[in-house]
Design a protein around this motif. Structure first.
Motif, PDB file in Angstrom:
ATOM      1  N   THR A  52      10.129 -30.682 134.619  1.00  0.00           N
ATOM      2  CA  THR A  52      11.563 -30.738 134.304  1.00  0.00           C
ATOM      3  C   THR A  52      11.828 -30.178 132.920  1.00  0.00           C
ATOM      4  O   THR A  52      12.758 -29.380 132.709  1.00  0.00           O
ATOM      5  CB  THR A  52      12.063 -32.190 134.384  1.00  0.00           C
ATOM      6  OG1 THR A  52      11.860 -32.689 135.705  1.00  0.00           O
ATOM      7  CG2 THR A  52      13.542 -32.278 134.040  1.00  0.00           C
ATOM      8  N   LEU A  53      10.996 -30.577 131.954  1.00  0.00           N
ATOM      9  CA  LEU A  53      11.190 -30.100 130.588  1.00  0.00           C
ATOM     10  C   LEU A  53      10.883 -28.609 130.473  1.00  0.00           C
ATOM     11  O   LEU A  53      11.547 -27.882 129.729  1.00  0.00           O
ATOM     12  CB  LEU A  53      10.313 -30.902 129.623  1.00  0.00           C
ATOM     13  CG  LEU A  53      10.709 -30.814 128.143  1.00  0.00           C
ATOM     14  CD1 LEU A  53      12.153 -31.248 127.943  1.00  0.00           C
ATOM     15  CD2 LEU A  53       9.788 -31.670 127.295  1.00  0.00           C
ATOM     16  N   ARG A  54       9.903 -28.135 131.231  1.00  0.00           N
ATOM     17  CA  ARG A  54       9.616 -26.693 131.230  1.00  0.00           C
ATOM     18  C   ARG A  54      10.823 -25.912 131.755  1.00  0.00           C
ATOM     19  O   ARG A  54      11.177 -24.866 131.201  1.00  0.00           O
ATOM     20  CB  ARG A  54       8.389 -26.378 132.076  1.00  0.00           C
ATOM     21  CG  ARG A  54       8.119 -24.872 132.194  1.00  0.00           C
ATOM     22  CD  ARG A  54       6.961 -24.581 133.129  1.00  0.00           C
ATOM     23  NE  ARG A  54       5.699 -24.870 132.500  1.00  0.00           N
ATOM     24  CZ  ARG A  54       5.038 -24.023 131.714  1.00  0.00           C
ATOM     25  NH1 ARG A  54       5.554 -22.830 131.454  1.00  0.00           N
ATOM     26  NH2 ARG A  54       3.881 -24.353 131.194  1.00  0.00           N
ATOM     27  N   ARG A  55      11.443 -26.409 132.827  1.00  0.00           N
ATOM     28  CA  ARG A  55      12.624 -25.728 133.367  1.00  0.00           C
ATOM     29  C   ARG A  55      13.740 -25.683 132.337  1.00  0.00           C
ATOM     30  O   ARG A  55      14.419 -24.654 132.178  1.00  0.00           O
ATOM     31  CB  ARG A  55      13.096 -26.431 134.646  1.00  0.00           C
ATOM     32  CG  ARG A  55      12.183 -26.190 135.850  1.00  0.00           C
ATOM     33  CD  ARG A  55      12.567 -27.095 137.003  1.00  0.00           C
ATOM     34  NE  ARG A  55      13.963 -26.940 137.390  1.00  0.00           N
ATOM     35  CZ  ARG A  55      14.678 -27.876 137.992  1.00  0.00           C
ATOM     36  NH1 ARG A  55      14.133 -29.048 138.274  1.00  0.00           N
ATOM     37  NH2 ARG A  55      15.925 -27.638 138.326  1.00  0.00           N
ATOM     38  N   LEU A  56      13.942 -26.794 131.626  1.00  0.00           N
ATOM     39  CA  LEU A  56      14.980 -26.818 130.606  1.00  0.00           C
ATOM     40  C   LEU A  56      14.656 -25.836 129.487  1.00  0.00           C
ATOM     41  O   LEU A  56      15.524 -25.055 129.057  1.00  0.00           O
ATOM     42  CB  LEU A  56      15.118 -28.233 130.038  1.00  0.00           C
ATOM     43  CG  LEU A  56      16.079 -28.376 128.852  1.00  0.00           C
ATOM     44  CD1 LEU A  56      17.500 -27.997 129.253  1.00  0.00           C
ATOM     45  CD2 LEU A  56      16.048 -29.802 128.294  1.00  0.00           C
ATOM     46  N   TRP A  57      13.436 -25.859 129.014  1.00  0.00           N
ATOM     47  CA  TRP A  57      13.005 -24.963 127.937  1.00  0.00           C
ATOM     48  C   TRP A  57      13.177 -23.506 128.361  1.00  0.00           C
ATOM     49  O   TRP A  57      13.643 -22.669 127.581  1.00  0.00           O
ATOM     50  CB  TRP A  57      11.542 -25.267 127.622  1.00  0.00           C
ATOM     51  CG  TRP A  57      11.094 -24.971 126.231  1.00  0.00           C
ATOM     52  CD1 TRP A  57      11.787 -24.323 125.247  1.00  0.00           C
ATOM     53  CD2 TRP A  57       9.818 -25.311 125.662  1.00  0.00           C
ATOM     54  NE1 TRP A  57      11.025 -24.235 124.099  1.00  0.00           N
ATOM     55  CE2 TRP A  57       9.817 -24.825 124.318  1.00  0.00           C
ATOM     56  CE3 TRP A  57       8.688 -25.951 126.144  1.00  0.00           C
ATOM     57  CZ2 TRP A  57       8.712 -24.975 123.481  1.00  0.00           C
ATOM     58  CZ3 TRP A  57       7.593 -26.107 125.298  1.00  0.00           C
ATOM     59  CH2 TRP A  57       7.606 -25.638 123.989  1.00  0.00           C
ATOM     60  N   THR A  58      12.824 -23.195 129.608  1.00  0.00           N
ATOM     61  CA  THR A  58      12.975 -21.833 130.119  1.00  0.00           C
ATOM     62  C   THR A  58      14.444 -21.441 130.220  1.00  0.00           C
ATOM     63  O   THR A  58      14.824 -20.306 129.898  1.00  0.00           O
ATOM     64  CB  THR A  58      12.291 -21.702 131.491  1.00  0.00           C
ATOM     65  OG1 THR A  58      10.912 -22.063 131.372  1.00  0.00           O
ATOM     66  CG2 THR A  58      12.396 -20.282 132.025  1.00  0.00           C
ATOM     67  N   MET A  59      15.288 -22.379 130.658  1.00  0.00           N
ATOM     68  CA  MET A  59      16.722 -22.089 130.719  1.00  0.00           C
ATOM     69  C   MET A  59      17.283 -21.798 129.335  1.00  0.00           C
ATOM     70  O   MET A  59      18.121 -20.900 129.163  1.00  0.00           O
ATOM     71  CB  MET A  59      17.468 -23.283 131.335  1.00  0.00           C
ATOM     72  CG  MET A  59      17.272 -23.432 132.819  1.00  0.00           C
ATOM     73  SD  MET A  59      18.118 -24.909 133.429  1.00  0.00           S
ATOM     74  CE  MET A  59      17.440 -25.003 135.088  1.00  0.00           C
ATOM     75  N   LEU A  60      16.820 -22.544 128.336  1.00  0.00           N
ATOM     76  CA  LEU A  60      17.283 -22.295 126.975  1.00  0.00           C
ATOM     77  C   LEU A  60      16.837 -20.912 126.504  1.00  0.00           C
ATOM     78  O   LEU A  60      17.569 -20.231 125.778  1.00  0.00           O
ATOM     79  CB  LEU A  60      16.750 -23.378 126.031  1.00  0.00           C
ATOM     80  CG  LEU A  60      17.306 -24.789 126.253  1.00  0.00           C
ATOM     81  CD1 LEU A  60      16.608 -25.786 125.340  1.00  0.00           C
ATOM     82  CD2 LEU A  60      18.815 -24.833 126.033  1.00  0.00           C
ATOM     83  N   ALA A  61      15.639 -20.479 126.921  1.00  0.00           N
ATOM     84  CA  ALA A  61      15.182 -19.139 126.563  1.00  0.00           C
ATOM     85  C   ALA A  61      16.054 -18.072 127.229  1.00  0.00           C
ATOM     86  O   ALA A  61      16.430 -17.074 126.592  1.00  0.00           O
ATOM     87  CB  ALA A  61      13.718 -18.959 126.968  1.00  0.00           C
ATOM     88  N   HIS A  62      16.390 -18.268 128.509  1.00  0.00           N
ATOM     89  CA  HIS A  62      17.293 -17.339 129.194  1.00  0.00           C
ATOM     90  C   HIS A  62      18.660 -17.311 128.509  1.00  0.00           C
ATOM     91  O   HIS A  62      19.341 -16.279 128.497  1.00  0.00           O
ATOM     92  CB  HIS A  62      17.477 -17.759 130.648  1.00  0.00           C
ATOM     93  CG  HIS A  62      16.400 -17.282 131.564  1.00  0.00           C
ATOM     94  ND1 HIS A  62      16.238 -15.949 131.889  1.00  0.00           N
ATOM     95  CD2 HIS A  62      15.419 -17.959 132.241  1.00  0.00           C
ATOM     96  CE1 HIS A  62      15.209 -15.817 132.718  1.00  0.00           C
ATOM     97  NE2 HIS A  62      14.700 -17.016 132.944  1.00  0.00           N
TER      98      HIS A  62
END
Length: 387
Positions: A192-202
């Protein structure tokens, strides 16, 4: 070996303050810098992730009392929150005997807000320094593109090739998600945190919309906000505040959000080479975040950072507010032939900045207009560091 510009400030703080907290992400170079600064003074180093060193503190008061004449470096100090009340007592004890500075150097991977949750405050006895990754001023202008692609973690920057650098950053992200972050709060699902971190990068450099992010990862807004708070406290994410001063303008009120290290942005988005980066939609926002992190790492203490955006299209990427009230309006352009748009001029009419600057990837500094200067990132960083 890179000369870290924060070294002089760290030495100064140790010469005037009983305790100094040097905070930054793992692998950013805190331990190397601490040992370098301590080389010229009596010191003892304890790694609190080491079972052997933690055993030395089984009777912490006795051990530390035997080293009151030395600088004691405590690495990963957040792992032993029970030390904080003891340090306060030892600092006060040493003060009574005439020693008023250079007793403890505390290294941590989290911001001081997190340390305060697990230990008693050392208010009035401690100063705080945040350590970032390497900056273009520290590596040299000739490494600017490599620093942008690989990020400021020394091991990533100095990897033998792009593939090894990317592999290092991917391992760094995995270690943070699976081992480090669970130390600082309730158990958070790593995926879940990886998805959030990746979304912030996008979403690099975009306006922060917590409700939308929460829907995308399947949690409520309060939970998503707590995740972002944690990434911010770990100095991995920056929330840049909007400027509010002119009550006659309709201004954007949301923060902008950045993954602070450009190399982590690229690893999260699986960007492994400069060619991949230049053809990726995130290229402009990545360059903007990279420049902002470098400039803020070099800005003197007391300088505040904002962005400015109105509903009418007036916009400044970075507004620096100096303690004397002076304002610098900084626009960031990826183009080697930058042009200033109408929104920047409109914002400057509102803000009346003392300096109007455009940071671009080239090395030459020149005037775009009579009062607008194009400058290289390296040159502006150097200017900020010059007293």
């Amino acid at each position: 070996m890179f000369h870290r510009t924060i070294a002089a400030e760290l030495t100064l703080e140790l010469d005037h303050t009983p305790a100094v907290a040097l905070l930054g992400p793992r692998q950013v170079g805190k331990t190397t810098l601490a040992l370098e600064v301590a080389h010229n003074r009596p010191s003892v180093y304890l790694d609190l992730e080491s079972e052997r060193d933690r055993a030395k503190l089984d009777n912490a008061e006795l051990y530390l009392s035997d080293h009151l004449d030395k600088l004691v470096i405590l690495d990963e100090v957040h792992r032993t929150p029970a030390l904080f009340p003891l340090l306060r007592g030892l600092i006060d004890q040493a003060r009574r005997s005439g020693k008023t500075a250079g007793q403890y150097l505390l290294l941590g991977s989290a911001s001081w807000d997190l340390l305060q949750q697990s230990g008693e405050t050392l208010a009035g006895r401690i100063s705080y320094l945040d350590m970032t990754g390497l900056t273009v001023q520290e590596t040299g202008a000739d490494q600017q593109d490599s620093l942008w692609l690989r990020g400021g973690f020394p091991d990533s920057l100095q990897s033998p090739n792009e593939a090894r650098s990317l592999r290092w950053r991917e391992s760094f992200i995995r270690t943070y998600l699976e081992r480090d972050i669970p130390q600082f709060g309730p158990r958070i699902p790593a995926e879940t945190l990886r998805r959030l971190w990746t979304m912030l990068a996008h979403h690099q450099g975009g306006l922060l919309n917590v409700a939308q992010l929460a829907r995308n990862i399947g949690v409520d807004a309060k939970t998503a906000a707590s995740y972002i708070d944690l990434l911010s406290d770990l100095l991995l994410v920056r929330r840049l505040a909007p400027w509010h001063d002119n009550q006659g303008k309709r201004l954007v009120k949301s923060h902008k959000v950045y993954v602070r290290d450009s190399g982590l942005v690229h690893a999260l988005l699986h960007i492994g080479s400069k060619d991949d980066l230049l053809s990726h939609p995130v290229v402009g926002a990545s360059w903007e975040g990279f420049c902002i992190e470098n400039l803020l790492a070099c800005a003197p203490r007391g300088v505040q950072a904002f962005f400015y955006r109105s509903s009418g299209g007036a916009e400044v990427d970075l507004l620096l507010l100096w303690p004397n009230g002076e304002r610098w309006a900084i626009e960031i352009k990826r183009s080697t032939a930058p042009k200033v748009e109408r929104g920047f001029h409109s914002a400057c009419e509102d803000l009346q900045p003392a300096r109007k600057l455009v940071v671009y990837p080239g090395q030459e500094s020149y005037r775009l207009r009579e009062d607008v200067h194009a400058v290289s990132l390296h040159a502006l960083c150097q200017e900020l560091l010059t007293p």
